[in-house]
Design a protein around this motif. Structure first.
Motif, PDB file in Angstrom:
ATOM      1  N   TRP A   1      36.017  38.377  46.066  1.00  9.39           N
ATOM      2  CA  TRP A   1      35.411  39.651  45.981  1.00  9.39           C
ATOM      3  C   TRP A   1      36.156  40.816  45.440  1.00  9.39           C
ATOM      4  O   TRP A   1      35.878  41.909  45.121  1.00  9.39           O
ATOM      5  N   GLY A   2      37.516  40.733  45.778  1.00  9.67           N
ATOM      6  CA  GLY A   2      38.746  41.675  45.568  1.00  9.67           C
ATOM      7  C   GLY A   2      38.847  41.684  44.032  1.00  9.67           C
ATOM      8  O   GLY A   2      39.356  42.773  43.686  1.00  9.67           O
ATOM      9  N   LEU A   3      38.458  40.643  43.199  1.00 11.95           N
ATOM     10  CA  LEU A   3      38.857  40.709  41.586  1.00 11.95           C
ATOM     11  C   LEU A   3      38.053  42.221  40.913  1.00 11.95           C
ATOM     12  O   LEU A   3      38.650  42.820  40.296  1.00 11.95           O
ATOM     13  N   ARG A   4      37.056  42.526  41.559  1.00  5.77           N
ATOM     14  CA  ARG A   4      36.618  43.665  40.837  1.00  5.77           C
ATOM     15  C   ARG A   4      37.327  45.132  41.142  1.00  5.77           C
ATOM     16  O   ARG A   4      37.341  45.875  40.388  1.00  5.77           O
ATOM     17  N   ALA A   5      38.160  45.127  42.277  1.00  4.95           N
ATOM     18  CA  ALA A   5      39.028  46.205  42.065  1.00  4.95           C
ATOM     19  C   ALA A   5      39.997  46.548  41.226  1.00  4.95           C
ATOM     20  O   ALA A   5      40.535  47.441  41.098  1.00  4.95           O
ATOM     21  N   ILE A   6      40.138  45.376  40.331  1.00  5.62           N
ATOM     22  CA  ILE A   6      41.310  45.623  39.335  1.00  5.62           C
ATOM     23  C   ILE A   6      40.601  45.485  38.023  1.00  5.62           C
ATOM     24  O   ILE A   6      41.323  45.059  36.912  1.00  5.62           O
TER      25      ILE A   6
END
Lengths: 162, 80
Positions: free
Chosen positions: A47-52
């Motif tokens: 889910w962290g991928l969207r942050a970059i």
């Protein structure tokens, strides 16, 4: 004897969450550590991928495209882990943070890049979620795997999982 | 002390919240020569803990950290 340069301390962080509040914590710690002269590694996975990610659509297969629709957009679309209320929570927190002059998530992330924080996407979760390297913002390094993260983490004084 | 100390750079950190006061000091310390002093004024009470911690970690020196009214005034010396 010449004075020895002290060894540069470092911080290694896994960012698995895409929650607004947890991303705030991650980027505040990362920018703070960079300001304190530390080498910072942020490993974005799941889910962290969207942050970059840039605000572009992703997905190759039907399921991948569906994921790109329901979990699309960029960091500004992240919702708080509590009081989400279909976007209302994000609006409320942005409003409250704006009232108190706190930077937005996007500003904090871009500041982190300016300060030299090293950001990496997790190749495996990028493959699974069909989020290609081209969808990332400028300043993100080439994707890596868990071995690279562990190499950084074992040399770091601080390791965090967010 | 502030009367005698030569100030090389003034930084206005008023209204900024964590982690920005510390980040701004860090971004500006290179603009003064070694031995030079930054005078920074913040309104975030957290800066009273953060800026000395930053100095300790980066090998610089806080000559003064004082509350003056609702503001926090720092004199930060670049050591290296």
């Amino acid at each position: 004897m010449p004075e020895e340069e002290p060894h540069q301390k470092s911080l290694a962080m896994v960012v698995m969450s895409g929650d607004f509040d947890k991303l705030f914590g991650a980027f505040i710690i990362a920018t703070g550590a960079a300001a304190m002269g530390m080498e910072v590694t942020m490993f974005f996975t799941f889910w962290g991928l969207r942050a970059i990610k840039k605000n572009v659509s992703t997905g190759k297969t039907f399921l991948g495209k569906m994921l790109g629709v329901v979990y699309g957009g960029d960091i500004s679309k992240s919702n708080p882990s509590k009081f989400s209320f279909g976007g209302m929570g994000r609006w409320m927190f942005n409003k409250m943070m704006g009232n108190h002059n706190v930077s937005t998530l996007t500003e904090l992330r871009d500041l982190a890049i300016d300060l030299g924080v090293n950001m990496y996407g997790c190749q495996m979760s990028m493959d699974v979620m069909e989020i290609p390297r081209e969808s990332f913002i400028d300043g993100v390094k080439e994707p890596v795997g868990v071995g690279f993260f562990l190499m950084k983490a074992q040399d770091a004084e601080i390791q965090l999982f967010i | 002390m502030s009367d005698e100390t030569n100030i090389d750079l003034e930084l206005d950190l008023k209204g900024l919240l964590c982690p920005l006061p510390m980040v701004k000091v860090s971004q500006n310390i290179g603009k003064v020569p070694v031995g030079g002093v930054i005078r920074a004024v913040a309104t975030d009470p957290g800066a009273m803990a953060d800026i000395p911690a930053w100095a300790k970690s980066t090998g610089n020196e806080v000559l003064q950290a004082e509350k003056e009214g609702g503001e926090f005034v720092f004199l930060v010396k670049r050591v290296k």
